[in-house]
Design a protein around this motif. Structure first.
Motif, short mmCIF file in Angstrom:
data_model
loop_
_atom_site.label_atom_id
_atom_site.label_comp_id
_atom_site.label_asym_id
_atom_site.label_seq_id
_atom_site.Cartn_x
_atom_site.Cartn_y
_atom_site.Cartn_z
N UNK A 132 -1.22 6.33 6.70
CA UNK A 132 0.00 5.58 7.02
C UNK A 132 0.41 5.79 8.47
N UNK A 133 0.82 4.70 9.12
CA UNK A 133 1.21 4.75 10.52
C UNK A 133 2.69 4.49 10.73
N UNK A 134 3.27 3.70 9.84
CA UNK A 134 4.65 3.26 10.05
C UNK A 134 5.60 4.21 9.35
N UNK A 135 6.38 4.92 10.14
CA UNK A 135 7.31 5.90 9.58
C UNK A 135 8.75 5.41 9.57
N UNK A 166 11.42 -1.84 0.81
CA UNK A 166 10.85 -1.61 2.13
C UNK A 166 10.03 -2.82 2.58
N UNK A 167 10.18 -3.18 3.84
CA UNK A 167 9.47 -4.30 4.42
C UNK A 167 8.95 -3.92 5.79
N UNK A 168 7.92 -4.64 6.21
CA UNK A 168 7.34 -4.49 7.54
C UNK A 168 7.65 -5.74 8.34
N UNK A 169 8.09 -5.55 9.57
CA UNK A 169 8.34 -6.66 10.49
C UNK A 169 7.46 -6.45 11.71
N UNK A 185 0.79 4.91 1.51
CA UNK A 185 1.22 6.29 1.71
C UNK A 185 0.35 7.28 0.97
N UNK A 186 -0.37 6.81 -0.02
CA UNK A 186 -1.23 7.70 -0.82
C UNK A 186 -2.70 7.34 -0.64
N UNK A 187 -3.06 6.14 -1.03
CA UNK A 187 -4.46 5.71 -0.92
C UNK A 187 -4.85 5.38 0.51
N UNK A 188 -3.85 5.00 1.34
CA UNK A 188 -4.16 4.59 2.69
C UNK A 188 -4.68 3.17 2.73
N UNK A 189 -5.04 2.76 3.92
CA UNK A 189 -5.61 1.43 4.16
C UNK A 189 -7.11 1.57 4.34
N UNK A 202 -0.67 -2.42 16.27
CA UNK A 202 0.63 -2.08 15.67
C UNK A 202 1.77 -2.04 16.69
N UNK A 203 1.61 -2.78 17.79
CA UNK A 203 2.69 -2.90 18.75
C UNK A 203 3.84 -3.70 18.14
N UNK A 204 5.07 -3.31 18.45
CA UNK A 204 6.26 -4.06 18.03
C UNK A 204 6.32 -4.22 16.51
N UNK A 205 5.93 -3.18 15.81
CA UNK A 205 5.88 -3.21 14.35
C UNK A 205 6.78 -2.12 13.80
#
Length: 309
Positions: free
Chosen positions: A210-213, A132-135, A184-188, A143-146
């Motif tokens: 977590x925000x990115x699904x 899994x990667x974030x772009x 997903x568990x500890x969060x940011x 978190x726009x365009x993420x």
């Protein structure tokens, strides 16, 4: 432009900078207004791109929610260069609004999320290992365009490439990071620092869920909703945050605030996701006394700066 407190002769005048979409600030930032008034400070809310505002007339100009700058970053940075008594200062805005600052912090031995960069027109090959990667764009807010992509999934690989093409076509540099599953568990964890007599001091911390699904499929508004709860910062998190702040060009005494966003890395130790020095949510409503501490930080900066004539 909204005058929240009627100025009287001798009162310090402070402009609270927002964007046209939030003419009365967002709810958390409105918590600052009463503590400023209690300290005899007249606060005016104004959009950064309002040509009618005389920024030089203010004793201090405080960046809070100019969240529409991402697609107009050059214009925003040029505006910041014209504003006297801006906090955080214009050179900090220039440095911090392009997330390629992460490379500088990494070179200074700050633990950061590994990040690759894709310039407009540059080809990108998904890693053969998948995962899994974030772009997202190197210049972005809220978190726009993420998007989040499982590159072992052929459909996600195509969607990731489409996302990069959209950013490239818009002339935007993209960043690619491994998705750290601990979010997903500890969060940011966001650690908030505010100015005091001796420089930045830790104020409070929050947890962001977590925000990115999944993939980014196009425009989705100014910012995404966040799941926020108070959090007690650990000694390890505070130690990493201090390393981050020690690497800020020009030092931190000039700063009104800083937010250090951390996620546990693969071995559980905190790593930096972002350092927010331009327009971060400060989550004032999640810690007792935080609005008052920010108002005191404003007072501290007012005492350091010459008043306009």
């Amino acid at each position: 432009m909204t005058d929240h407190h009627q100025s009287t002769r001798g009162e310090p005048r402070v402009a609270i900078v927002t964007c046209a979409d939030l003419p009365d600030l967002e709810p958390d930032d409105r918590l600052l207004l009463a503590p400023l008034a209690a300290r005899g400070i007249a606060a005016t809310v104004a959009a950064w791109d309002d040509p009618a505002v005389d920024w030089a007339a203010y004793d201090l100009v405080v960046l809070r929610s100019p969240w529409d700058y991402a697609l107009r970053r050059d214009e925003f940075v040029a505006w910041a260069d014209t504003v006297p008594r801006l906090v955080n200062p214009a050179d900090v805005v220039r440095w911090n609004t392009d997330k390629r600052y992460l490379d500088e912090l990494s070179a200074a031995q700050v633990p950061t999320v590994p990040t690759g960069w894709v310039a407009p027109g540059q080809p990108w090959t998904p890693p053969a290992t998948g995962g899994e990667h974030v772009i997202k764009p190197a210049v972005s807010a809220g978190s726009q365009d993420t998007g989040r992509y499982d590159l072992a999934d052929p459909e996600h690989r195509e969607l990731a490439l489409a996302h990069l093409r959209r950013l490239s076509d818009a002339g935007r540099v993209a960043m690619v990071q491994p998705y750290l599953s601990a979010v997903d568990t500890a969060g940011e964890t966001a650690l908030l620092f505010l100015a005091g007599p001796d420089g930045l001091a830790f104020s409070h911390a929050i947890r962001k869920g977590p925000m990115l699904t999944g993939p980014d499929l196009g425009p989705d508004g100014l910012y995404k909703a966040e799941e926020i709860t108070p959090r007690t910062a650990t000694p390890a998190q505070l130690a990493v945050a201090e390393r981050v702040l020690a690497a800020v060009p020009g030092g931190t005494r000039r700063l009104l605030y800083a937010r250090v966003d951390l996620i546990p890395g693969p071995d559980g130790t905190p790593v930096l996701v972002e350092l927010e020095l331009t327009e971060p949510s400060l989550f004032l409503g999640y810690a007792d006394g935080a609005p008052e501490r920010l108002a005191d930080a404003v007072v501290t900066h007012l005492a350091r700066l010459p008043r306009p004539r």
